[in-house]
Enzyme design. Structure first.
Site, PDB file in Angstrom:
ATOM      1  N   GLY A  18       0.766  -1.230   0.000  1.00  0.00           N
ATOM      2  CA  GLY A  18       0.000   0.000   0.000  1.00  0.00           C
ATOM      3  C   GLY A  18       0.801   1.286   0.000  1.00  0.00           C
ATOM      4  O   GLY A  18       0.229   2.373   0.094  1.00  0.00           O
ATOM      5  N   GLY A  20       2.641   2.378  -2.512  1.00  0.00           N
ATOM      6  CA  GLY A  20       2.717   2.934  -3.861  1.00  0.00           C
ATOM      7  C   GLY A  20       3.849   2.384  -4.696  1.00  0.00           C
ATOM      8  O   GLY A  20       4.321   3.053  -5.615  1.00  0.00           O
ATOM      9  N   LYS A  21       4.264   1.145  -4.412  1.00  0.00           N
ATOM     10  CA  LYS A  21       5.354   0.535  -5.188  1.00  0.00           C
ATOM     11  C   LYS A  21       5.011   0.477  -6.673  1.00  0.00           C
ATOM     12  O   LYS A  21       5.842   0.810  -7.522  1.00  0.00           O
ATOM     13  CB  LYS A  21       5.632  -0.891  -4.693  1.00  0.00           C
ATOM     14  CG  LYS A  21       6.182  -0.993  -3.304  1.00  0.00           C
ATOM     15  CD  LYS A  21       6.491  -2.429  -2.936  1.00  0.00           C
ATOM     16  CE  LYS A  21       5.300  -3.335  -3.051  1.00  0.00           C
ATOM     17  NZ  LYS A  21       4.212  -3.016  -2.115  1.00  0.00           N
ATOM     18  N   THR A  22       3.779   0.055  -6.966  1.00  0.00           N
ATOM     19  CA  THR A  22       3.388  -0.080  -8.371  1.00  0.00           C
ATOM     20  C   THR A  22       3.413   1.270  -9.076  1.00  0.00           C
ATOM     21  O   THR A  22       3.920   1.389 -10.196  1.00  0.00           O
ATOM     22  CB  THR A  22       1.993  -0.716  -8.483  1.00  0.00           C
ATOM     23  OG1 THR A  22       2.042  -2.048  -7.957  1.00  0.00           O
ATOM     24  CG2 THR A  22       1.537  -0.771  -9.925  1.00  0.00           C
ATOM     25  N   SER A  23       2.882   2.297  -8.433  1.00  0.00           N
ATOM     26  CA  SER A  23       2.871   3.630  -9.046  1.00  0.00           C
ATOM     27  C   SER A  23       4.286   4.122  -9.308  1.00  0.00           C
ATOM     28  O   SER A  23       4.587   4.631 -10.397  1.00  0.00           O
ATOM     29  CB  SER A  23       2.137   4.627  -8.138  1.00  0.00           C
ATOM     30  OG  SER A  23       0.787   4.266  -7.985  1.00  0.00           O
ATOM     31  N   ASP A  45       4.044  -9.667  -8.119  1.00  0.00           N
ATOM     32  CA  ASP A  45       2.990  -9.647  -7.102  1.00  0.00           C
ATOM     33  C   ASP A  45       1.829 -10.524  -7.560  1.00  0.00           C
ATOM     34  O   ASP A  45       1.274 -10.296  -8.638  1.00  0.00           O
ATOM     35  CB  ASP A  45       2.511  -8.210  -6.906  1.00  0.00           C
ATOM     36  CG  ASP A  45       1.562  -8.058  -5.720  1.00  0.00           C
ATOM     37  OD1 ASP A  45       1.054  -9.078  -5.229  1.00  0.00           O
ATOM     38  OD2 ASP A  45       1.343  -6.912  -5.284  1.00  0.00           O
ATOM     39  N   THR A 501      -7.647   1.230  -7.613  1.00  0.00           N
ATOM     40  CA  THR A 501      -6.903  -0.030  -7.600  1.00  0.00           C
ATOM     41  C   THR A 501      -7.244  -0.908  -6.401  1.00  0.00           C
ATOM     42  O   THR A 501      -7.518  -2.104  -6.573  1.00  0.00           O
ATOM     43  CB  THR A 501      -5.394   0.248  -7.660  1.00  0.00           C
ATOM     44  OG1 THR A 501      -5.105   0.925  -8.888  1.00  0.00           O
ATOM     45  CG2 THR A 501      -4.595  -1.041  -7.597  1.00  0.00           C
TER      46      THR A 501
END
Length: 587
Positions: A18, A20-23, A45, A501
């Site tokens: 949560g 913000g790794k993906t962003s 993931d 998301t």
């Protein structure tokens, strides 16, 4: 950005769920591609959402991002990877082995061990097979939440060590039968991970004590397996554009205090700070804005109707849970949505109402003790510790199955039990005990982030199928899966945020659960800015983005509770108790 200066070929983005790794990973891949590099963005993931961010379907094959020349993406989907892995092993023996033996091999390739091995196999090929991905100047890994990532990064060494011993009859021989051929690839993967000239670790966090402590733990554990150095990215810091209302000032003060207390081991790492944006990080324009300063003009105020949210108190859910007198409550969802807080608040409320309650977690990165901040009368707290579970499981097998073996047999069995495949089995045994315990009193479980939880449920399903096969119709039986499917005995609560998301991922988890015959009992929307009734244009813009997601959840959930974003973190018995007495009064 410091973390993108002279980047090596491999970049790993990791951290607590949560944050913000993906962003950050997607924005980094976009930035490098815009600079003329050829980039492959990879998600390890199990609950990947790269496709959602870019607005297209990304699966288990390399997919070009049409709007960004030079950028491709790949999601290592555990189930697709496992199916492809099984097929690679079964195809050569079809028509050679008798059907009964073929069925036995196929059965040995079911379950979470094969899923883990298959994902690991694809992951190591990206690191160790230079020829297959030679066209890419950079490979960026958007990893699973911390505990799962550390497990994945440990696997190359674990499997290399295990295979090097020449184990003869491993319990997961089916899954392992395809691994031995790739020892050299695994060895090269280990070398790549440990080489700072080839691999850069980027630790993504929020300006929150729990996230920063998790970064410290991650950094130290990765150091132990040879991954050293690294960069720190503090994401989602509230900008000055959020205004001077009390909520904004309190949140900024919280963040400033957390930044002052950054653990010493990571405080000296090169650091970047990224500001919170008024909108969600979905789509290429949003990703490009991530590394730009936030201006007040960006925050166009949303319509007032977006923040007129009716009461949906958590207390109502506690009333429904209490009515049965006992049972299992499982809080599930994406990492970082507040499962630990919600689970602790429910457990504390039940304990304060006079019930015996066991609060436990399956999350390697959980911090129940820090959330409770002390003991609570009537409440027992525990953690399903994988390391302890594995040790106990190995001792149990040696004491039972190994009791009648000679020295040579016991040595072979001990070697067999060193397989990393035993981990899921060991954790599942402890999970089963907790499920059984809920027949007598309340058990509230804070689960690991979505992907890891699904692997655990997969192990539960595999066990159920095996018991069904062995017992047949000759006698009655009850498995842990059957207890999870019982709506009276088990109440699954999906925890999410009012963002695109997290809600999409919660929907996907709902579908996965229902395929297993488990129907979510309720949803909790946590940290809602809309429910806090903000006044500044920036925060009202954030609130306006929540309205559609709150409406969407209400349409698909049987029950909904809404928890507002609070000026102070709900830590300790008093503040957790307040969550179950809270209505959406203006703060």
């Amino acid at each position: 950005m410091k973390f993108l200066h002279n980047p090596p070929r491999f970049l790993f983005f990791t951290g607590k769920g949560g944050v913000g790794k993906t962003s950050v990973a997607c924005a980094s891949a976009l930035s490098l591609a815009r600079a003329g590099r050829k980039v492959l963005l990879v998600s390890t993931d199990p609950a990947s959402n790269i496709g959602q961010v870019f607005g297209l379907a990304v699966g288990n094959t390399v997919t070009a991002i049409p709007e960004v020349p030079g950028l491709s993406a790949l999601e290592i989907d555990p189930e697709q990877a496992a199916e492809a892995y099984r097929e690679r092993i079964l195809a050569p023996v079809r028509g050679v082995l008798p059907e009964t033996e073929l069925a036995g091999v196929a059965e040995s390739l079911s379950g979470s061990c094969t899923t883990e091995v298959a994902s690991f196999d694809e992951f190591t090929s990206l690191l160790g097979d230079d020829a297959a991905y030679a066209e890419y100047s950079h490979i960026i890994f958007d990893t699973a939440p911390t505990g799962h990532t550390i497990r994945l990064l440990q696997l190359p060494g674990s499997w290399t060590d295990f295979l090097a011993t020449g184990a003869g009859e491993p319990s997961c021989l089916g899954p392992l039968s395809g691994l031995d051929k790739h020892k050299e690839v695994y060895a090269r993967a280990v070398e790549a991970l440990a080489d700072p000239l080839r691999t850069r670790l980027v630790l993504v966090t929020r300006a929150q004590p729990s996230s920063l402590k998790e970064v410290e733990r991650t950094y130290l554990e990765l150091n132990q397996i040879g991954i050293r150095g690294g960069y720190l990215v503090v994401n989602g810091v509230l900008p000055e554009a959020a205004g001077e209302e009390e909520l904004a000032k309190a949140l900024r003060a919280r963040e400033a205090a957390a930044m002052e207390a950054i653990p010493g081991v990571v405080a000296e790492l090169p650091r970047d700070v990224l500001e919170l944006k008024p909108g969600n990080m979905v789509g290429i324009p949003a990703l490009e804005s991530l590394v730009a300063p936030t201006a007040g003009a960006d925050a166009e105020e949303g319509p007032s109707s977006a923040i007129d949210i009716e009461d949906a108190p958590l207390a109502a859910l506690v009333d429904g849970i209490e009515a049965d007198g006992h049972g299992l409550v499982m809080c599930m969802g994406k990492g970082g949505v507040g499962k630990t807080t919600v689970a602790a608040a429910i457990a504390v409320a039940l304990a304060r109402r006079g019930h015996a309650v066991h609060l436990t977690t399956t999350d390697p990165a959980a911090h129940l003790s820090e959330t409770l901040h002390g003991s609570v009368a009537g409440l027992t707290v525990s953690r399903i510790d994988p390391a302890a579970a594995i040790q106990e499981y190995r001792a149990h097998v040696m004491d039972t199955k190994g009791r009648s073996l000679d020295d040579e047999g016991r040595a072979a069995l001990a070697e067999d039990l060193m397989s990393p495949c035993t981990d899921e089995v060991a954790v599942f045994r402890q999970f089963s005990r907790v499920v059984q315990e809920s027949r007598r009193h309340f058990v509230v479980m804070d689960t690991a982030p979505t992907g890891h939880t699904l692997l655990l449920l997969d192990a539960t399903g595999s066990y159920h199928r095996e018991i069904s096969r062995q017992v047949g119709d000759s006698m009655g039986f009850v498995t842990p899966l059957m207890r999870l499917q019982d709506p009276v005995g088990t109440k699954v609560i999906l925890v999410t945020l009012a963002e695109t998301t997290p809600v999409l991922e919660a929907e996907e988890l709902k579908e996965d659960l229902e395929r297993a015959g488990i129907h979510p009992w309720a949803w909790v929307i946590n940290n809602s800015i809309a429910a806090a009734h903000p006044r500044s244009p920036f925060l009202r813009a954030r609130a306006a983005h929540e309205a559609d997601q709150i409406t969407k959840v209400r349409a698909i959930a049987d029950r909904v509770a809404l928890i507002p974003l609070l000026p102070e973190e709900p830590i300790g018995e008093a503040k957790l108790t307040a969550l179950t007495a809270f209505t959406s009064e203006r703060v």
